[in-house]
Design a protein around this motif. Sequence first.
Motif, short mmCIF file in Angstrom:
data_model
loop_
_atom_site.label_atom_id
_atom_site.label_comp_id
_atom_site.label_asym_id
_atom_site.label_seq_id
_atom_site.Cartn_x
_atom_site.Cartn_y
_atom_site.Cartn_z
N GLN A 6 -3.87 17.00 -36.62
CA GLN A 6 -4.76 17.77 -36.23
C GLN A 6 -4.26 18.67 -35.08
OE1 GLN A 6 -7.71 15.06 -35.13
NE2 GLN A 6 -8.52 15.08 -37.18
N ARG A 7 -4.55 20.09 -35.20
CA ARG A 7 -4.42 20.89 -34.05
C ARG A 7 -5.24 20.59 -32.99
NH1 ARG A 7 -4.31 27.21 -35.16
NH2 ARG A 7 -6.77 26.61 -35.07
N GLU A 30 -2.36 22.80 -25.85
CA GLU A 30 -2.40 23.08 -27.16
C GLU A 30 -1.33 22.07 -27.77
OE1 GLU A 30 -2.27 26.44 -30.63
OE2 GLU A 30 -0.57 26.83 -29.06
N GLY A 31 -1.53 21.40 -28.92
CA GLY A 31 -0.26 20.56 -29.42
C GLY A 31 -0.84 20.10 -30.76
N LEU A 32 -0.51 18.74 -30.99
CA LEU A 32 -1.02 18.12 -32.28
C LEU A 32 -1.06 16.56 -31.87
CD1 LEU A 32 1.77 19.35 -34.86
CD2 LEU A 32 -0.34 20.16 -34.57
N THR A 134 -9.93 17.28 -28.90
CA THR A 134 -10.52 18.69 -28.95
C THR A 134 -9.86 19.22 -30.05
OG1 THR A 134 -11.20 18.80 -27.04
CG2 THR A 134 -11.29 20.89 -28.23
N ASN A 135 -10.37 19.35 -31.52
CA ASN A 135 -9.66 19.76 -32.49
C ASN A 135 -9.83 21.28 -32.57
OD1 ASN A 135 -9.04 20.58 -35.15
ND2 ASN A 135 -9.64 18.47 -36.11
N HIS A 136 -8.90 22.05 -32.57
CA HIS A 136 -8.81 23.51 -32.46
C HIS A 136 -8.90 24.02 -33.77
CE1 HIS A 136 -6.83 27.27 -30.78
NE2 HIS A 136 -7.64 27.70 -31.41
N THR A 140 -6.84 20.54 -39.61
CA THR A 140 -6.41 19.25 -40.17
C THR A 140 -5.41 19.34 -41.29
OG1 THR A 140 -8.28 18.29 -38.79
CG2 THR A 140 -6.91 16.80 -40.33
N VAL A 141 -4.43 18.64 -41.35
CA VAL A 141 -3.58 18.43 -42.56
C VAL A 141 -3.00 16.99 -42.78
CG1 VAL A 141 -1.18 19.31 -43.39
CG2 VAL A 141 -2.61 20.98 -42.28
N ILE A 142 -3.12 16.54 -44.07
CA ILE A 142 -2.49 15.38 -44.33
C ILE A 142 -1.02 15.54 -44.91
CG2 ILE A 142 -2.95 13.26 -46.09
CD1 ILE A 142 -5.80 14.26 -45.85
#
Length: 145
Positions: A6-7, A30-32, A134-136, A140-142
């Motif tokens: 998730q960003r 900002e991060g993951l 806090t999902n920006h 979201t990627v799997i």
Amino acid sequence: MRAVVQRVDGASVVVETESGPETVGLITGEGLCVLVGVAHEDTPEQAERLARKLWSIRMLAGEKSCSEVNAPLLVISQFTLYGDARKGRRPTWNAAAPGEVAEPLVDEVVAQLRKLGATVETGRFGAEMRVSLTNHGPFTVIIDM
């Protein structure tokens, strides 16, 4: 290995200790935030490939990667990513590797990220954790390795 990536604009992990809640992992800006699940057949080579993918995936603002902007990552072990709820009402965890297999592989993902130059925070393996983020986007990627 499976990762839910998730960003985020900040994320943290808190665990309960004898002296009260303790923040064990924290990234700001900002991060993951990365939840990592390990299956029985996973290998250190997969952990290394996952680390390279996480460091280079273009999920940040402006289609940048963590490696390009030196963004931090919060990596959290999560065996429930291999939960199977297709039958009945209670998920099974048969596909998830046991702790003695999973913990070293999650540690290897973190070690490889750090070897690449990443700033990495972590959860606490096996602990009941409270994850806040806090999902920006949301973005979201799997990733399956």
